[in-house]
Design a protein around this motif. Structure first.
Motif, PDB file in Angstrom:
ATOM      1  N   GLU A  77       0.824  -1.215   0.000  1.00  0.00           N
ATOM      2  CA  GLU A  77       0.000   0.000   0.000  1.00  0.00           C
ATOM      3  C   GLU A  77       0.858   1.266   0.000  1.00  0.00           C
ATOM      4  OE1 GLU A  77      -3.222   0.337   2.903  1.00  0.00           O
ATOM      5  OE2 GLU A  77      -2.788  -1.740   3.493  1.00  0.00           O
ATOM      6  N   VAL A  78       2.079   1.154   0.528  1.00  0.00           N
ATOM      7  CA  VAL A  78       2.861   2.344   0.843  1.00  0.00           C
ATOM      8  C   VAL A  78       3.618   2.859  -0.377  1.00  0.00           C
ATOM      9  CG1 VAL A  78       4.633   3.324   2.337  1.00  0.00           C
ATOM     10  CG2 VAL A  78       3.118   1.522   3.207  1.00  0.00           C
ATOM     11  N   LEU A  79       3.306   4.076  -0.771  1.00  0.00           N
ATOM     12  CA  LEU A  79       4.061   4.777  -1.815  1.00  0.00           C
ATOM     13  C   LEU A  79       4.813   5.955  -1.200  1.00  0.00           C
ATOM     14  CD1 LEU A  79       1.482   4.799  -4.763  1.00  0.00           C
ATOM     15  CD2 LEU A  79       3.462   3.307  -4.454  1.00  0.00           C
ATOM     16  N   SER A  80       4.099   6.830  -0.510  1.00  0.00           N
ATOM     17  CA  SER A  80       4.716   7.966   0.182  1.00  0.00           C
ATOM     18  C   SER A  80       4.228   7.986   1.623  1.00  0.00           C
ATOM     19  CB  SER A  80       4.350   9.287  -0.496  1.00  0.00           C
ATOM     20  OG  SER A  80       4.905   9.368  -1.792  1.00  0.00           O
ATOM     21  N   THR A  81       5.150   8.242   2.543  1.00  0.00           N
ATOM     22  CA  THR A  81       4.793   8.257   3.961  1.00  0.00           C
ATOM     23  C   THR A  81       4.646   9.675   4.503  1.00  0.00           C
ATOM     24  OG1 THR A  81       7.079   8.198   4.801  1.00  0.00           O
ATOM     25  CG2 THR A  81       6.040   6.085   4.256  1.00  0.00           C
ATOM     26  N   PHE A  82       4.685  10.664   3.612  1.00  0.00           N
ATOM     27  CA  PHE A  82       4.452  12.059   3.975  1.00  0.00           C
ATOM     28  C   PHE A  82       3.400  12.641   3.031  1.00  0.00           C
ATOM     29  CE2 PHE A  82       8.775  11.187   5.271  1.00  0.00           C
ATOM     30  CZ  PHE A  82       8.927  11.852   6.486  1.00  0.00           C
ATOM     31  N   PRO A  83       2.566  13.538   3.508  1.00  0.00           N
ATOM     32  CA  PRO A  83       1.650  14.234   2.598  1.00  0.00           C
ATOM     33  C   PRO A  83       2.411  15.178   1.680  1.00  0.00           C
ATOM     34  CG  PRO A  83       1.482  15.142   4.821  1.00  0.00           C
ATOM     35  CD  PRO A  83       2.374  13.942   4.917  1.00  0.00           C
ATOM     36  N   SER A  84       1.758  15.578   0.594  1.00  0.00           N
ATOM     37  CA  SER A  84       2.378  16.488  -0.374  1.00  0.00           C
ATOM     38  C   SER A  84       2.165  17.942   0.035  1.00  0.00           C
ATOM     39  CB  SER A  84       1.779  16.256  -1.767  1.00  0.00           C
ATOM     40  OG  SER A  84       2.035  14.942  -2.209  1.00  0.00           O
ATOM     41  N   ILE A  85       3.099  18.793  -0.399  1.00  0.00           N
ATOM     42  CA  ILE A  85       2.986  20.236  -0.180  1.00  0.00           C
ATOM     43  C   ILE A  85       3.194  20.939  -1.518  1.00  0.00           C
ATOM     44  CG2 ILE A  85       3.790  20.149   2.213  1.00  0.00           C
ATOM     45  CD1 ILE A  85       6.548  21.147   1.038  1.00  0.00           C
ATOM     46  N   PRO A  86       2.589  22.114  -1.718  1.00  0.00           N
ATOM     47  CA  PRO A  86       2.777  22.827  -2.989  1.00  0.00           C
ATOM     48  C   PRO A  86       4.175  23.439  -3.088  1.00  0.00           C
ATOM     49  CG  PRO A  86       1.467  24.150  -1.489  1.00  0.00           C
ATOM     50  CD  PRO A  86       1.658  22.816  -0.818  1.00  0.00           C
ATOM     51  N   THR A  87       4.652  23.606  -4.306  1.00  0.00           N
ATOM     52  CA  THR A  87       5.911  24.320  -4.567  1.00  0.00           C
ATOM     53  C   THR A  87       5.580  25.655  -5.236  1.00  0.00           C
ATOM     54  OG1 THR A  87       6.283  23.511  -6.833  1.00  0.00           O
ATOM     55  CG2 THR A  87       6.978  22.078  -5.024  1.00  0.00           C
ATOM     56  N   LYS A  88       6.609  26.390  -5.588  1.00  0.00           N
ATOM     57  CA  LYS A  88       6.411  27.664  -6.269  1.00  0.00           C
ATOM     58  C   LYS A  88       5.882  27.470  -7.688  1.00  0.00           C
ATOM     59  CE  LYS A  88       7.023  32.135  -5.559  1.00  0.00           C
ATOM     60  NZ  LYS A  88       8.342  32.766  -5.420  1.00  0.00           N
ATOM     61  N   LEU A  89       5.942  26.232  -8.187  1.00  0.00           N
ATOM     62  CA  LEU A  89       5.475  25.926  -9.543  1.00  0.00           C
ATOM     63  C   LEU A  89       4.042  25.390  -9.480  1.00  0.00           C
ATOM     64  CD1 LEU A  89       8.647  24.112 -10.931  1.00  0.00           C
ATOM     65  CD2 LEU A  89       8.124  26.550 -10.940  1.00  0.00           C
ATOM     66  N   GLY A  91       0.918  23.324  -9.730  1.00  0.00           N
ATOM     67  CA  GLY A  91       0.628  21.921  -9.976  1.00  0.00           C
ATOM     68  C   GLY A  91       1.753  20.970  -9.643  1.00  0.00           C
ATOM     69  N   ILE A  92       2.864  21.480  -9.122  1.00  0.00           N
ATOM     70  CA  ILE A  92       4.014  20.635  -8.782  1.00  0.00           C
ATOM     71  C   ILE A  92       4.153  20.584  -7.270  1.00  0.00           C
ATOM     72  CG2 ILE A  92       6.504  20.306  -9.023  1.00  0.00           C
ATOM     73  CD1 ILE A  92       4.874  19.891 -11.607  1.00  0.00           C
ATOM     74  N   PHE A  93       4.268  19.358  -6.737  1.00  0.00           N
ATOM     75  CA  PHE A  93       4.283  19.172  -5.297  1.00  0.00           C
ATOM     76  C   PHE A  93       5.562  18.472  -4.842  1.00  0.00           C
ATOM     77  CE2 PHE A  93      -0.061  19.653  -6.589  1.00  0.00           C
ATOM     78  CZ  PHE A  93      -0.655  20.397  -5.567  1.00  0.00           C
ATOM     79  N   PHE A  94       5.981  18.791  -3.622  1.00  0.00           N
ATOM     80  CA  PHE A  94       7.060  18.090  -2.947  1.00  0.00           C
ATOM     81  C   PHE A  94       6.473  17.352  -1.749  1.00  0.00           C
ATOM     82  CE2 PHE A  94      10.952  20.917  -4.188  1.00  0.00           C
ATOM     83  CZ  PHE A  94      10.883  20.419  -5.470  1.00  0.00           C
ATOM     84  N   SER A  95       7.333  16.612  -1.077  1.00  0.00           N
ATOM     85  CA  SER A  95       6.944  15.909   0.128  1.00  0.00           C
ATOM     86  C   SER A  95       7.072  16.838   1.339  1.00  0.00           C
ATOM     87  CB  SER A  95       7.861  14.692   0.304  1.00  0.00           C
ATOM     88  OG  SER A  95       7.550  13.979   1.461  1.00  0.00           O
ATOM     89  N   GLU A  96       6.182  16.679   2.292  1.00  0.00           N
ATOM     90  CA  GLU A  96       6.200  17.499   3.503  1.00  0.00           C
ATOM     91  C   GLU A  96       7.591  17.477   4.155  1.00  0.00           C
ATOM     92  OE1 GLU A  96       2.975  17.748   6.953  1.00  0.00           O
ATOM     93  OE2 GLU A  96       4.296  15.994   7.175  1.00  0.00           O
ATOM     94  N   GLY A  97       8.002  18.655   4.620  1.00  0.00           N
ATOM     95  CA  GLY A  97       9.325  18.779   5.229  1.00  0.00           C
ATOM     96  C   GLY A  97      10.330  19.465   4.328  1.00  0.00           C
ATOM     97  N   LEU A  98       9.942  19.763   3.094  1.00  0.00           N
ATOM     98  CA  LEU A  98      10.826  20.420   2.127  1.00  0.00           C
ATOM     99  C   LEU A  98      10.218  21.745   1.670  1.00  0.00           C
ATOM    100  CD1 LEU A  98      11.770  17.236   0.078  1.00  0.00           C
ATOM    101  CD2 LEU A  98      13.227  18.434   1.719  1.00  0.00           C
ATOM    102  N   GLU A  99       9.565  22.443   2.597  1.00  0.00           N
ATOM    103  CA  GLU A  99       8.860  23.678   2.266  1.00  0.00           C
ATOM    104  C   GLU A  99       9.803  24.768   1.756  1.00  0.00           C
ATOM    105  OE1 GLU A  99       6.179  21.310   4.820  1.00  0.00           O
ATOM    106  OE2 GLU A  99       8.324  21.811   4.900  1.00  0.00           O
ATOM    107  N   ASN A 100      11.000  24.848   2.317  1.00  0.00           N
ATOM    108  CA  ASN A 100      11.925  25.906   1.903  1.00  0.00           C
ATOM    109  C   ASN A 100      12.438  25.689   0.481  1.00  0.00           C
ATOM    110  OD1 ASN A 100      12.377  27.746   4.344  1.00  0.00           O
ATOM    111  ND2 ASN A 100      12.664  25.725   5.248  1.00  0.00           N
ATOM    112  N   ILE A 101      12.823  24.461   0.176  1.00  0.00           N
ATOM    113  CA  ILE A 101      13.283  24.177  -1.189  1.00  0.00           C
ATOM    114  C   ILE A 101      12.128  24.369  -2.170  1.00  0.00           C
ATOM    115  CG2 ILE A 101      14.325  22.475  -2.728  1.00  0.00           C
ATOM    116  CD1 ILE A 101      15.632  21.181  -0.308  1.00  0.00           C
TER     117      ILE A 101
END
Length: 475
Positions: A77-89, A91-101
């Motif tokens: 079942e496991v693909l990602s263990t963190f929710p997604s967060i938006p980036t400056k682009l 429709g493009i998302f990163f994993s939670e915890g990378l808000e600054n990048i």
């Protein structure tokens, strides 16, 4: 050619190559090599931020469906263990915890389709060797590191600052000898090898005599060092070219020792507010030191999270928990480095790369169509948090970030599947193209080669590396 399977074989082959390289005369410029590059340059410097240990793409820069932990869940079942967060682009998302990048991705390109090599049974240091040199081990000669090629072909921007600087890696950890195998200039000569700074907070110590030793005594030690070198295998078997290159590397060290630029290595000179923005530990301070050195004219710098087996990004257990800490280590300093370089105008002429030797997946070891021997057991049913995360090595879908030096801004290159296996499905790119694109930005042509063992030796294997113009502003 027989596939290399063990660390012992790796070391035997690379040690033999090192001795062979010592005996080489000066590398001869190949007949196919361009005498003078006519490629317009877009970059002067390169900073590689290397996430050693295998950074999972689905947990960082290419998140998939988030599945929260619960006892009794199925591993598949496991693909990602963190929710997604938006980036400056959009429709493009990163994993939670990378808000600054995520907030600086309008300044660079996100590659989501890097495919690591198929090298048989997966060893981290073999894939790291391949990533940093573009050549699969073993080789009959010591292959130059990417930084050494750049140092040789471009020379120093500032004659006082070493053209190739490595920050953050020491060799007293597990697999230290294997790591040494690719931290080398090989046949190009010692002067183009890495200037090593294992601890950025002690960077000044790398450019001055030890505490309590005056310069006169240091001079005496240098003479003793020269005598020891003369009596070593280098002195006995080394060619005149290699001996002269070693001598020049020592002369460069003396220049730095007595120069005002040596202060760039002293992080205590950095304003407190700026220092604290980077201070997430050794890696963060390495990013700060890289910024200071680029300001002084450094040509090529690697900053690494350092590979230590079963630590850092090498998440064979406690993957989710470990990744929380790794993200805290890298997120703020990487973003701050990009911001500071952009504000100073240096980003326009500095390529910054964020990369790892391969990715990770819960189920697949290697790639879906070419699986290799499993190195860790993942239970079908997850009852414990330590089994929640990325464990196995995955080579068919990895993420790389690139900024500056002619790289497109606000761009996404390639795509992986949203369902397992989360492999590359658009615009696959491999290490020879990554290297050649970097060389192209610096004005180093693809036909650059030297005659070694009576055959041309290129920056990429057989000179076949192709520039990926889709990554460049001016394709």
């Amino acid at each position: 050619m027989k596939t290399l399977h063990t660390r012992r074989d790796f070391l035997k082959k690379t040690s033999a190559a090192a001795i062979a390289t010592m005996g080489m005369s000066a590398p001869l410029a190949g007949l196919l090599s361009s005498c003078e590059s006519k490629i317009p340059t877009t970059a002067d410097s390169v900073i590689l931020l290397f996430m050693a240990g295998g950074m999972a793409h689905t947990e960082t820069f290419d998140p998939k469906k988030f599945t929260p932990f619960r006892k009794g869940m199925e591993a598949k079942e496991v693909l990602s263990t963190f929710p997604s967060i938006p980036t400056k682009l959009d429709g493009i998302f990163f994993s939670e915890g990378l808000e600054n990048i995520a907030s600086v991705m309008d300044k660079g390109t996100l590659i989501r389709s890097y495919q690591a090599a198929d090298l048989g049974h997966i060893l981290h240091t073999r894939h790291q060797y391949h990533f940093h040199t573009c050549y699969e081990p073993p080789q009959s000669v010591v292959v130059p590191h990417l930084g050494s090629w750049i140092a040789k072909e471009k020379g120093p921007l500032n004659p006082v600052i070493p053209p190739f600087i490595n920050i953050g890696q020491n060799f007293s950890v597990g697999e230290g000898e294997e790591l040494k195998a690719f931290h080398s200039a090989g046949f190009l000569g010692s002067e183009y090898g890495p200037f090593l700074i294992p601890d950025p907070s002690a960077g000044l110590e790398a450019v001055r005599p030890p505490v309590g030793m005056d310069y006169k005594r240091f001079e005496g030690r240098n003479q003793l060092y020269n005598d020891l070198v003369a009596a070593s295998p280098m002195g006995e078997f080394g060619s005149d070219y290699q001996k002269e290159s070693l001598k020049r590397s020592m002369e460069q060290a003396y220049m730095l020792l007595n120069s005002p630029e040596a202060k760039a290595f002293d992080l205590s000179q950095e304003p407190k507010e700026s220092y604290e923005r980077y201070n997430t530990g050794k890696f963060g301070l390495g990013c700060l030191l890289a910024k200071r050195l680029v300001d002084q004219g450094a040509r090529y710098i690697t900053v690494t999270t350092e590979y230590v087996p079963f630590f850092g990004w090498d998440t064979h257990d406690n993957g989710h928990t470990r990744l929380k800490d790794m993200k805290k280590m890298i997120d703020a300093p990487i973003a701050q480095l990009i911001k500071d370089l952009d504000q100073s105008g240096k980003l326009d002429r500095t390529v910054v790369i964020v990369a790892s030797e391969f990715s990770r997946d819960m189920l697949t070891e290697g790639r879906p169509d070419l699986k290799v021997q499993d190195q860790v057991e993942v239970p079908d049913i997850i009852e414990d948090m330590k089994n929640y995360g990325m464990h196995r090595h995955f080579t068919d879908g990895c993420s790389i970030l690139m900024f500056g030096g002619g790289i497109k801004r606000g761009h996404v290159f390639g795509k992986t599947a949203d369902e397992r296996p989360c492999k590359t499905i658009e615009n696959p790119i491999k290490i020879d193209s990554i290297h050649q694109t970097i060389y192209h930005a610096l004005g180093i042509p693809p036909d650059k080669n030297y005659e070694i063992e009576k055959r041309p030796f290129y920056t990429t294997p057989d000179g076949h590396g192709k520039v990926e113009y889709g990554l460049l502003e001016k394709g």
